[in-house]
Design an enzyme around this catalytic site. Structure first.
Site, PDB file in Angstrom:
ATOM      1  N   GLY A  12      11.567  14.994  -0.092  1.00 26.48           N
ATOM      2  CA  GLY A  12      12.155  15.915  -1.052  1.00 26.48           C
ATOM      3  C   GLY A  12      11.244  16.307  -2.202  1.00 26.48           C
ATOM      4  N   GLY A  13      10.761  15.341  -2.971  1.00 24.15           N
ATOM      5  CA  GLY A  13       9.919  15.716  -4.091  1.00 24.15           C
ATOM      6  C   GLY A  13       9.870  14.668  -5.187  1.00 24.15           C
ATOM      7  N   LYS A  48       1.069  -5.536   4.358  1.00 25.80           N
ATOM      8  CA  LYS A  48       1.611  -6.195   5.550  1.00 25.80           C
ATOM      9  C   LYS A  48       1.139  -5.562   6.859  1.00 25.80           C
ATOM     10  CE  LYS A  48       6.182  -6.314   5.900  1.00 25.80           C
ATOM     11  NZ  LYS A  48       7.495  -6.907   5.560  1.00 25.80           N
ATOM     12  N   SER A  79       0.813  -1.217   0.000  1.00 27.72           N
ATOM     13  CA  SER A  79       0.000   0.000   0.000  1.00 27.72           C
ATOM     14  C   SER A  79       0.848   1.270   0.000  1.00 27.72           C
ATOM     15  CB  SER A  79      -0.950   0.002   1.207  1.00 27.72           C
ATOM     16  OG  SER A  79      -0.186  -0.075   2.403  1.00 27.72           O
ATOM     17  N   ARG A 100      24.087  10.550  -6.295  1.00 27.08           N
ATOM     18  CA  ARG A 100      24.081  10.093  -4.902  1.00 27.08           C
ATOM     19  C   ARG A 100      25.243   9.189  -4.541  1.00 27.08           C
ATOM     20  NH1 ARG A 100      17.845   9.105  -3.022  1.00 27.08           N
ATOM     21  NH2 ARG A 100      17.663  11.234  -2.272  1.00 27.08           N
TER      22      ARG A 100
HETATM   23  C1  LIG Z   1      12.833   8.681   4.302  1.00 23.84           C
HETATM   24  C2  LIG Z   1      12.659   8.522   2.810  1.00 23.84           C
HETATM   25  C3  LIG Z   1      12.649   9.640   1.990  1.00 23.84           C
HETATM   26  C4  LIG Z   1      12.481   9.500   0.602  1.00 23.84           C
HETATM   27  N1  LIG Z   1      12.408  10.617  -0.185  1.00 23.84           N
HETATM   28  C5  LIG Z   1      12.115  10.475  -1.494  1.00 23.84           C
HETATM   29  C6  LIG Z   1      11.870  11.600  -2.320  1.00 23.84           C
HETATM   30  O1  LIG Z   1      11.905  12.742  -1.860  1.00 23.84           O
HETATM   31  N2  LIG Z   1      11.574  11.398  -3.625  1.00 23.84           N
HETATM   32  C7  LIG Z   1      11.497  10.151  -4.185  1.00 23.84           C
HETATM   33  O2  LIG Z   1      11.207  10.027  -5.364  1.00 23.84           O
HETATM   34  N3  LIG Z   1      11.723   9.065  -3.429  1.00 23.84           N
HETATM   35  C8  LIG Z   1      12.019   9.195  -2.105  1.00 23.84           C
HETATM   36  N4  LIG Z   1      12.203   8.085  -1.335  1.00 23.84           N
HETATM   37  C9  LIG Z   1      12.074   6.772  -1.957  1.00 23.84           C
HETATM   38  C10 LIG Z   1      10.622   6.447  -2.202  1.00 23.84           C
HETATM   39  O3  LIG Z   1       9.813   7.048  -1.224  1.00 23.84           O
HETATM   40  C11 LIG Z   1      10.379   4.957  -2.175  1.00 23.84           C
HETATM   41  O4  LIG Z   1      11.348   4.266  -2.853  1.00 23.84           O
HETATM   42  C12 LIG Z   1       9.046   4.661  -2.842  1.00 23.84           C
HETATM   43  O5  LIG Z   1       8.060   5.472  -2.292  1.00 23.84           O
HETATM   44  C13 LIG Z   1       8.725   3.207  -2.712  1.00 23.84           C
HETATM   45  O6  LIG Z   1       7.365   3.048  -2.997  1.00 23.84           O
HETATM   46  P1  LIG Z   1       6.782   1.595  -3.121  1.00 23.84           P
HETATM   47  O7  LIG Z   1       5.331   1.745  -3.344  1.00 23.84           O
HETATM   48  O8  LIG Z   1       7.539   0.826  -4.123  1.00 23.84           O
HETATM   49  O9  LIG Z   1       7.113   0.916  -1.699  1.00 23.84           O
HETATM   50  P2  LIG Z   1       6.662   1.346  -0.236  1.00 23.84           P
HETATM   51  O10 LIG Z   1       6.167   2.720  -0.174  1.00 23.84           O
HETATM   52  O11 LIG Z   1       7.779   0.965   0.662  1.00 23.84           O
HETATM   53  O12 LIG Z   1       5.444   0.396   0.034  1.00 23.84           O
HETATM   54  C14 LIG Z   1       5.604  -1.014   0.128  1.00 23.84           C
HETATM   55  C15 LIG Z   1       4.358  -1.596   0.717  1.00 23.84           C
HETATM   56  O13 LIG Z   1       4.432  -3.016   0.660  1.00 23.84           O
HETATM   57  C16 LIG Z   1       4.069  -3.553   1.932  1.00 23.84           C
HETATM   58  N5  LIG Z   1       4.675  -4.878   2.093  1.00 23.84           N
HETATM   59  C17 LIG Z   1       5.956  -5.216   2.355  1.00 23.84           C
HETATM   60  N6  LIG Z   1       6.065  -6.557   2.447  1.00 23.84           N
HETATM   61  C18 LIG Z   1       4.825  -7.079   2.235  1.00 23.84           C
HETATM   62  C19 LIG Z   1       4.282  -8.389   2.216  1.00 23.84           C
HETATM   63  N7  LIG Z   1       5.015  -9.487   2.487  1.00 23.84           N
HETATM   64  N8  LIG Z   1       2.958  -8.536   1.945  1.00 23.84           N
HETATM   65  C20 LIG Z   1       2.157  -7.453   1.726  1.00 23.84           C
HETATM   66  N9  LIG Z   1       2.631  -6.182   1.751  1.00 23.84           N
HETATM   67  C21 LIG Z   1       3.948  -6.015   1.989  1.00 23.84           C
HETATM   68  C22 LIG Z   1       4.560  -2.507   2.917  1.00 23.84           C
HETATM   69  O14 LIG Z   1       3.974  -2.650   4.182  1.00 23.84           O
HETATM   70  C23 LIG Z   1       4.158  -1.228   2.187  1.00 23.84           C
HETATM   71  O15 LIG Z   1       2.799  -0.936   2.388  1.00 23.84           O
HETATM   72  C24 LIG Z   1      12.374   8.204   0.044  1.00 23.84           C
HETATM   73  C25 LIG Z   1      12.400   7.080   0.864  1.00 23.84           C
HETATM   74  C26 LIG Z   1      12.531   7.220   2.242  1.00 23.84           C
HETATM   75  C27 LIG Z   1      12.561   5.996   3.098  1.00 23.84           C
END
Ligand SMILES: Cc1cc2nc3c(=O)[nH]c(=O)nc-3n(C[C@H](O)[C@H](O)[C@H](O)COP(=O)(O)OP(=O)(O)OC[C@H]3O[C@@H](n4cnc5c(N)ncnc54)[C@H](O)[C@@H]3O)c2cc1C
Length: 395
Positions: free
Chosen positions: A50-51, A37, A14, A269
């Site tokens: 950041g953005g 999860k 999510s 980076r």
């Molecule tokens: C502190 C921080 C600052 C950042 N700043 C930026 C920024 O400014 N700009 C940018 O572009 N990116 C930034 N990033 C990176 C970016 O936010 C993430 O890489 C990106 O949002 C990941 O999105 P996602 O949907 O792939 O994963 P996530 O947002 O991590 O979501 C993964 C989801 O999967 C769920 N999950 C995990 N394992 C399971 C399982 N076994 N079964 C079911 N669900 C599961 C989790 O609970 C979560 O809900 C930042 C990251 C962090 C940590």
């Protein structure tokens, strides 16, 4: 055991990518379930400050954006995915605005910042809580539609069946014609294993990648993990906090113990992180009160107007910890932040297994072995939408 529930599309996770995929699949007419999860709010995406990048400045173009991604990846990215990412960035921003995200504006246009490795100002922001704003809008759209949500239901089993896929998510057995994996990266678990700090939330543990590999999916660049150059090193309450790269976009610079600049603070980076490691190894770093290595980030050079507009959350956090970043330099050191590689996907987010999709940090190729800041949230939205539409069309 109760009979399996059945959907057209099942989304796992999510964060921004899972929510974008679920909303897009539902709007394309599919019956959609989303299992995650922890709580629906729990993810890395909401922590992003950041953005998000999009070539919307006057002298900018999607082609220039793509070239910056390619060079920042040290020519290791998948160029087909990069072209999709940068050419669809403007429409991804428009979609987010339709869902209610209000990007920071000034002088009648977007307030754009330049991030590390970029040749143009291209980073849109919502103050310094961009990820929070994006996930809140996507969550509202998912909850306001007909997506069935299964919080606290981690994926533990995934196997093919005659109609698509059979899964077990917590105590639910869920069948779906297509499955979209959007479970993020593994930097929290990896940092724990290495005894290091990480910016990630505790759910970033990577088991879904392992489940997909066991099912036969292919991955790339899984060994390429990214350090955020500016983890908070002191005070203790800020350890593992990612000091937004926009501090450097707005004038902060990295300094060694002698007050000398030792690297281009807006380089890619991996280059900036390595320069900090090297400077400390040369004995030119400083130590925190609890004996950790660090260098200075001179945030006193940021114009207070820029800071109040684009870094209010960062200022609040540090001031609560007794440090005013506009009055004194911060102590910083790289922290584990992002999984650059992941499951191999095509332009529609399909993995090497038919009917199994992946989007967001769990997927590889878009950033090659080194991601630029601001392109991850963008990837979540662009490929989340694509995967959602493609998965819905296939059912
Ligand atoms: C502190 C921080 C600052 C950042 N700043 C930026 C920024 O400014 N700009 C940018 O572009 N990116 C930034 N990033 C990176 C970016 O936010 C993430 O890489 C990106 O949002 C990941 O999105 P996602 O949907 O792939 O994963 P996530 O947002 O991590 O979501 C993964 C989801 O999967 C769920 N999950 C995990 N394992 C399971 C399982 N076994 N079964 C079911 N669900 C599961 C989790 O609970 C979560 O809900 C930042 C990251 C962090 C940590």
């Amino acid at each position: 055991m109760a009979e399996a529930l059945s959907f057209d599309v099942l989304v796992i996770g999510s964060g921004a990518s899972g929510l974008a995929a679920a909303v897009s699949a539902e709007r394309a007419g599919a019956r959609v379930a989303l299992a995650t999860k922890g709580s629906i709010q729990s993810c890395n995406s909401a922590k992003a400050q950041g953005g998000i990048q999009a070539a919307l400045g006057e002298d900018d173009s999607p082609e220039q954006h793509a070239e910056d991604v390619w060079l920042s990846s040290h020519e290791t990215a998948d160029r087909r995915l990069v072209e999709v990412l940068t050419s669809e960035a403007p429409s991804a921003i428009a979609w987010l605005e339709e869902l209610g995200v209000e990007f920071t504006r000034e002088n009648g246009g977007y307030r754009l910042a330049r991030c590390g490795g970029a040749t143009q100002k291209r980073l849109l922001q919502v103050g310094d809580r961009t990820g929070h704003a994006i996930t809140a809008a996507l969550r509202d759209a998912a909850e306001g539609g007909s997506v069935t949500l299964f919080p606290r239901s981690p994926l533990v089993e995934l196997e093919r069946n005659e109609n698509g896929w059979h899964t077990r998510c917590g105590e639910h057995r869920i069948d779906a014609s297509t499955v979209i994996l959007a479970a993020g990266g593994r930097c929290y678990a990896e940092a724990e294993r290495r005894g290091e700090l990480s910016t990630n939330h505790p759910g970033a543990t990577g088991e879904v990648t392992r489940i997909a590999l066991d099912a036969g999916a292919q991955a790339r660049d899984l060994d390429a993990l990214q350090y955020h150059p500016n983890g908070g090193a002191w005070p203790e309450t800020m350890q593992g906090y990612s000091i937004p790269e926009t501090t450097r976009a707005y004038g902060a610079v990295l300094l060694n113990a002698d007050g000398e600049e030792f690297t281009d603070s807006l380089g890619p980076r991996d280059v900036v992180s390595q320069a900090i490691f090297d400077e400390v190894a040369k004995g030119k770093g400083v130590e925190t009160e609890d004996g950790r290595p660090a260098v200075y980030l001179d945030t006193t050079r940021i114009d207070p107007h820029d800071a109040e507009l684009s870094l209010p959350y960062m200022l609040r956090r540090y001031r609560a910890g007794g440090i005013d970043p506009l009055e004194e330099k911060l102590l910083t050191y790289p922290v584990l932040h992002y999984q650059n590689g992941g499951l191999v996907i095509d332009e529609h987010g399909e993995t090497t297994l038919e009917g199994l999709y992946a989007c967001g940090e769990i997927a590889g190729g878009t950033h090659g072995r080194n991601r630029m800041m601001g392109n991850s949230l963008l990837e979540c939205v662009v490929f989340g939408r694509r995967a959602g539409r493609a998965a819905a069309a296939r059912h």
